[in-house]
Design an enzyme around this catalytic site. Structure first.
Site: not given
Ligand SMILES: Cc1cc2nc3c(=O)[nH]c(=O)nc-3n(C[C@H](O)[C@H](O)[C@H](O)COP(=O)(O)OP(=O)(O)OC[C@H]3O[C@@H](n4cnc5c(N)ncnc54)[C@H](O)[C@@H]3O)c2cc1C
Length: 399
Positions: A127, A131, A159, A258, A294, A352, A355-356, A379
């Site tokens: 939670p 990132s 996941t 990746r 176009q 787009q 359309g609908g 990821e």
């Molecule tokens: C459907 C789904 C499946 C997933 N599966 C897995 C899994 O199997 N295993 C696993 O471990 N995780 C998994 N994830 C987690 C996923 O990797 C994270 O949601 C992701 O890394 C982003 O973390 P966060 O959601 O806490 O966002 P945050 O880190 O809170 O980011 C929020 C925003 O702030 C931006 N931000 C944060 N830090 C910076 C920075 N230094 N500079 C600029 N911008 C920044 C981010 O780019 C984003 O736009 C999954 C997520 C989802 C939604």
């Protein structure tokens, strides 16, 4: 760029599964938001959901077989693709950090066998640590008396989380060392102390299960520490002495996965492009097919260009990884970033063009758009990919 005979045969075979099994089932499982066991079972029966299949694709010395497979599966349907490929994230975690003995023991258990399917999960995110994976709070404490590791913490967005038979969990062994104080642990089937928390209702890839994983005094034997204790102790000692240590547990996995994530985004974008192109030739307004305008045909030109450019970046990164050519400009991140953003844009343009009809669930492009969005988030978000590329090309620690 020409594929060899083996790669073409593989592509066509997986495409057949995607067209005949995945496409017809996609809308149903999107609505149900449940793990599509019958589809995974069919993939297992055909040999697509198996360690052998994954290993053969990944071990292609050109690097191209794996992205080809992923593109076809995501072309079939991204949610179903993720439910089939989700277990391979855990395999990547075991591959990146496990000893050969651990790889041989745990990797087959990520898939099971037809009739006795297994799922696996790779749990890093928390939670308060998405990132910023250096701030993981899940702790792993060694109990010398029993030679066990005790895991405590909450993982989120995982996941296959909580329904997996085997979880690979990244936890902090020494919080003071940040990301370099982390290690990966296998939590095998039947281990007490691990359970599913909240299951999330999502915007897209809804056939793929995403949930919290709660670890409460979850004890795993010492042999479940990937890489082994001696290697961990040596690595931590090097870090404490201020010496450079090998790459972090989670990062080592993400680097290798990746381009594969980018390949899935290419598959979604291609599917939306093809659907919109065919529709534009059929749909008539003002007495002519809309593709004769176009405004519509140019959109299709841009969409096709984006799909092809994304694929080339994915193939380059996959080839570089397979031939151990170092990523000097963040090429792995580039491929995922470009393909993810291309998929969002191309699927939006497809709506787009319809359309609908593009906006309603009878047609698949709105689902493709909902599915595409996750590819700029998981990821490593697009912003984090840009940070990695920017740091690589400038040599500056850009923030
Ligand atoms: C459907 C789904 C499946 C997933 N599966 C897995 C899994 O199997 N295993 C696993 O471990 N995780 C998994 N994830 C987690 C996923 O990797 C994270 O949601 C992701 O890394 C982003 O973390 P966060 O959601 O806490 O966002 P945050 O880190 O809170 O980011 C929020 C925003 O702030 C931006 N931000 C944060 N830090 C910076 C920075 N230094 N500079 C600029 N911008 C920044 C981010 O780019 C984003 O736009 C999954 C997520 C989802 C939604």
């Amino acid at each position: 760029m020409a594929l060899n005979d083996d790669q073409r045969t593989l592509r066509d075979w997986v495409h057949g599964f995607a067209a005949d099994v995945m496409r017809p089932a996609a809308a149903e499982w999107d609505e149900r938001e449940e793990t599509p066991w019958p589809i995974i079972e069919e993939a297992a029966t055909l040999g697509i959901y198996s360690l052998d299949f994954l290993a053969n694709a990944v071990l292609d010395p050109t690097g191209l077989s794996f992205p080809i497979v992923l593109e076809e599966l995501a072309w079939g349907d991204a949610g179903l693709c993720m439910s089939i490929m989700g277990s391979s994230l855990a395999v990547a975690g075991i591959m990146a950090n496990g000893t050969p003995e651990q790889q041989a023991e745990w990797m087959p258990q990520c898939f099971g066998t037809p009739g006795n399917l297994k799922l696996a999960a790779f749990a890093v995110s928390e939670p308060d640590a998405g990132s910023d994976v250096s701030s993981l709070r899940t702790r792993a404490v060694y109990d010398q008396t029993t030679d066990e590791w005790v895991l405590n913490g909450v993982k989120t967005w995982i996941t296959n989380g909580g329904i997996a038979d085997l979880h690979v969990v990244v936890a902090s062994v020494d919080p003071e060392l940040g990301a370099r104080g982390q290690a990966s642990f296998v939590v095998p089937e039947g281990t007490p102390g691990i359970r599913m928390g909240q299951k999330f209702k999502k915007m897209g890839i809804r056939a793929s299960h995403t949930a919290e994983v709660v670890l409460e005094d979850c004890r795993v034997p010492g042999r479940c520490l990937l890489g082994g204790k001696d290697r961990l102790d040596e690595r931590l000692a090097r870090v404490r002495e201020g010496k450079k240590a090998s790459s972090q547990a989670a990062m080592a996995t993400f680097e290798s996965t990746r381009p594969g994530v980018g390949a899935q985004a290419v598959g979604i974008a291609r599917a939306a492009f093809e659907y919109a192109r065919d529709y534009a030739k059929e749909r008539r307004q003002f007495g002519r097919a809309i593709v004769e305008n176009q405004a519509i045909a140019f959109k299709l030109a841009d969409m096709k260009m984006a799909v092809d450019a994304a694929r080339l970046l994915v193939w380059r990164a996959s080839w570089m990884a397979a031939t151990r050519t170092p990523f000097e400009s963040g090429e792995g991140s580039m491929s995922k970033l470009f393909a993810g953003e291309a998929a969002v844009k191309v699927t939006e343009e497809a709506i787009q063009i319809l359309g609908g009809y593009g906006y309603v669930r009878e047609y698949p492009v709105e689902r493709m758009h909902r599915d595409a969005k996750i590819y700029t988030i998981f990821e490593g978000t697009s912003e984090i990919q840009r940070l990695i590329i920017a740091r690589a090309v400038t040599g500056v620690h850009v923030r």
